[in-house]
Design a protein around this motif. Structure first.
Motif, short mmCIF file in Angstrom:
data_model
loop_
_atom_site.label_atom_id
_atom_site.label_comp_id
_atom_site.label_asym_id
_atom_site.label_seq_id
_atom_site.Cartn_x
_atom_site.Cartn_y
_atom_site.Cartn_z
N SER A 366 0.96 -1.26 0.21
CA SER A 366 -0.09 -0.06 0.02
C SER A 366 0.70 1.26 0.07
N ALA A 367 0.54 2.10 -0.83
CA ALA A 367 1.27 3.48 -0.94
C ALA A 367 0.37 4.54 -1.78
N SER A 368 0.72 5.78 -1.64
CA SER A 368 -0.06 6.82 -2.23
C SER A 368 0.49 7.14 -3.52
N ARG A 369 1.93 6.46 -3.78
CA ARG A 369 2.65 6.54 -4.98
C ARG A 369 3.89 5.63 -4.89
N ARG A 370 4.08 4.91 -6.07
CA ARG A 370 5.13 4.12 -5.94
C ARG A 370 6.16 4.40 -7.08
N TRP A 371 7.39 4.53 -6.92
CA TRP A 371 8.51 4.77 -7.70
C TRP A 371 9.76 3.98 -7.50
N VAL A 372 10.45 3.97 -8.59
CA VAL A 372 11.79 3.14 -8.27
C VAL A 372 12.82 3.76 -8.76
N VAL A 373 14.13 3.28 -8.11
CA VAL A 373 15.50 3.57 -8.71
C VAL A 373 15.89 2.29 -9.05
N LEU A 374 16.47 2.13 -10.42
CA LEU A 374 16.96 1.00 -10.86
C LEU A 374 18.42 1.20 -11.38
N GLY A 375 19.29 0.62 -10.73
CA GLY A 375 20.68 0.63 -11.21
C GLY A 375 21.12 -0.60 -12.14
N ASP A 376 22.01 -0.50 -12.71
CA ASP A 376 22.48 -1.44 -13.78
C ASP A 376 22.82 -2.86 -12.95
N MET A 377 22.18 -3.78 -13.73
CA MET A 377 22.51 -5.25 -13.50
C MET A 377 23.68 -5.64 -14.22
N LEU A 378 24.94 -5.97 -13.41
CA LEU A 378 26.24 -6.18 -13.98
C LEU A 378 26.24 -7.65 -14.55
N GLU A 379 27.26 -7.79 -15.24
CA GLU A 379 27.84 -9.19 -15.81
C GLU A 379 26.84 -9.90 -16.64
N LEU A 380 26.00 -9.15 -17.62
CA LEU A 380 24.94 -9.83 -18.29
C LEU A 380 25.26 -10.13 -19.74
N GLY A 381 26.65 -9.74 -19.88
CA GLY A 381 27.22 -9.93 -21.40
C GLY A 381 26.19 -9.28 -22.50
N PRO A 382 26.11 -9.88 -23.63
CA PRO A 382 25.74 -9.17 -24.79
C PRO A 382 24.17 -9.11 -24.54
#
Length: 475
Positions: A366-382
């Motif tokens: 539950s929340a009045s607003r949801r937001w997100v900070v997404l950083g790089d996912m490392l070591e995923l190659g091509p």
């Protein structure tokens, strides 16, 4: 900590005592002179950043029981021996410090602990370790590997750091290349192996999910043919690995095929983090209340519960341990904010499967607003760009806005989220995002922070918490 005589250790690692008296004892081991508390055996190993031989005199001066040094270093710089004489405890010479550390670990493992559980998987290792240690501690004297001491350096230090009378050690084993987990498993010689899952992590080094699974299967190398395997019934790659084990296998999961499973899963009654479900085994069921964020933690708990049950603990004892389990920093830790909002700190590590689960779990709160900070996912190659595009899309579809993307793949995340109609913000690194993120925060927000450790989103979490604390104090 493990307490052994130094002369006994010297024999185990084929070391020559070149100065000092080796008749004393040591307690535990370290590679870092800054961690000397007194009585440890200091292993001087050359690393990428520095060479431990530079700190031998410092370690001995701080109270190390002795130091293990490498013969090649002494052949190149024989004059340094003079600075070690009389600095403290004995100095033991070996050809390779890391090999000596492993030889000592293998020797100690034959005596301590009585039994050992080794946990591996693409995600959930540390949390499952914490859960299982809590469950087993109701009956046994338990030790666990600290933090993420799960590699060829960390695991030996973890094992050498436990008490001599430990009945069960719960250890996590990681890997970054093929062959590493097999070596760790042979060192650990586990009585029980747990495989949480196989997910697209470290794709840059392995190339495919099947290759990752094959590397994870190396945990079986140290497990005896009649050892116990705890395996995820909801993961096809784990099922394939389990088929190679001739001994007893207990499956956990949400699948009806699992021996230990969860049914009637629902969120916490308050709408906040946590979950309730029935733990079901052999037709018996007990209710469980788990206070941790994320439905994925139900899966982690099932892995720990399956192990506890297979080792003879009652379902009631297992369920009773659940409320005592707390979230660790960076691994889904939930921080209520004074302004009425919630910060979910999932900044320790990230991969595509983990992002999807975090987003889905946060979307249920539950929340009045949801937001997100997404950083790089490392070591995923091509495949990295495609996975980041997918993450941005998923965030927007679940109603997160704005979607803040940080790192080298920020444009891919932004493109995915914007394509689904979400407002986006992009930044090269956590420092650049700091002020805009703090400015964006509003009363009643739910903010999810998720990224790989190398992106340093933990600094962003620290800044948000510091600002909120400062505002509370001012108020």
């Amino acid at each position: 900590m493990v307490q052994w005589r130094i002369d006994k250790a010297a024999r185990m690692i084929n070391a020559e005592v070149i100065t000092g008296d080796s008749q004393g004892d040591f307690r535990g081991a370290t590679l870092d002179s800054r961690r000397i508390g007194g009585g440890e055996l200091f292993f001087a190993v050359a690393g990428e950043q520095t060479d431990g031989h530079r700190f031998v005199a410092d370690a001995l001066g701080k109270g190390a029981a002795g130091a293990v040094v490498e013969a090649p270093f002494l052949r190149a710089q024989p004059e340094v021996l003079e600075t070690w004489v009389g600095a403290g405890g004995p100095v033991l010479r070996v050809e390779s410090g890391l090999d000596a550390l492993h030889d000592l670990t293998a020797a100690v493992r034959r005596e301590v602990p009585e039994r050992l559980v080794a946990i591996t998987g693409s995600a959930g290792k540390t949390t499952t370790k914490e859960m299982l240690a809590e469950i087993l501690s109701s009956r046994f004297k338990v030790a666990k590997s600290p933090g993420n001491f799960n590699n060829l350096y960390g695991f030996p230090l973890a094992l050498l750091g436990i008490a001599n009378d430990t009945e069960w050690m719960v250890a996590e084993l990681g890997m970054s290349e093929a062959g590493e987990l097999g070596q760790l498993s042979r060192l650990a010689s586990p009585d029980v192996a747990v495989i949480t899952n196989v997910a697209p992590a470290h794709l840059e080094f392995f190339g495919s999910l099947r290759a990752i699974a094959d590397a994870k299967s190396e945990i079986l190398e140290g497990l005896s043919s009649n050892g116990l395997l705890i395996a995820n019934a909801d993961d096809e790659e784990v099922i394939r690995i389990a088929s190679r084990h001739p001994g007893r296998t207990v499956f956990f999961g949400r699948s009806p095929k699992a021996h230990v499973r969860a049914e009637a899963i629902e969120g916490a009654p308050s709408g906040g983090p946590g979950s309730r479900f029935d733990l079901v085994v052999m037709g018996r069921r007990v209710p469980v209340e788990l206070p941790l964020f994320g439905l994925y933690n139900v899966d982690n708990f099932l892995a720990a519960a399956a192990c506890g049950w297979a080792l003879g603990l009652s379902l009631e004892d297992i369920a009773a341990a659940a409320p005592r389990i707390s979230g660790e920093s960076g691994r889904g830790a939930v921080h209520p904010l004074p302004a009425g909002g919630t910060l979910i700190d999932d900044s320790y590590n990230s991969n595509p499967a983990a992002v999807a689960k975090s987003l889905d779990s946060a979307a249920q709160l539950s929340a009045s607003r949801r937001w997100v900070v997404l950083g790089d996912m490392l070591e995923l190659g091509p495949s990295a760009e495609a996975y980041h595009l997918q993450a941005g899309r998923a965030a927007a579809r679940l109603g997160f806005e704005p979607v803040v993307a940080i790192g080298n793949f920020r444009e891919a995340v932004s493109l995915g989220a914007a394509g689904e109609g979400a407002r986006t913000l992009t930044f090269a690194d956590a420092d650049a995002a700091m002020a805009p993120v703090l400015e964006e925060l509003q009363e009643g927000d739910l903010l999810l922070v998720k990224g790989s450790r190398g992106v340093r989103l933990d600094t962003l979490v620290t800044a948000v918490l510091a600002q909120e604390l400062g505002e509370e104090q001012e108020g």
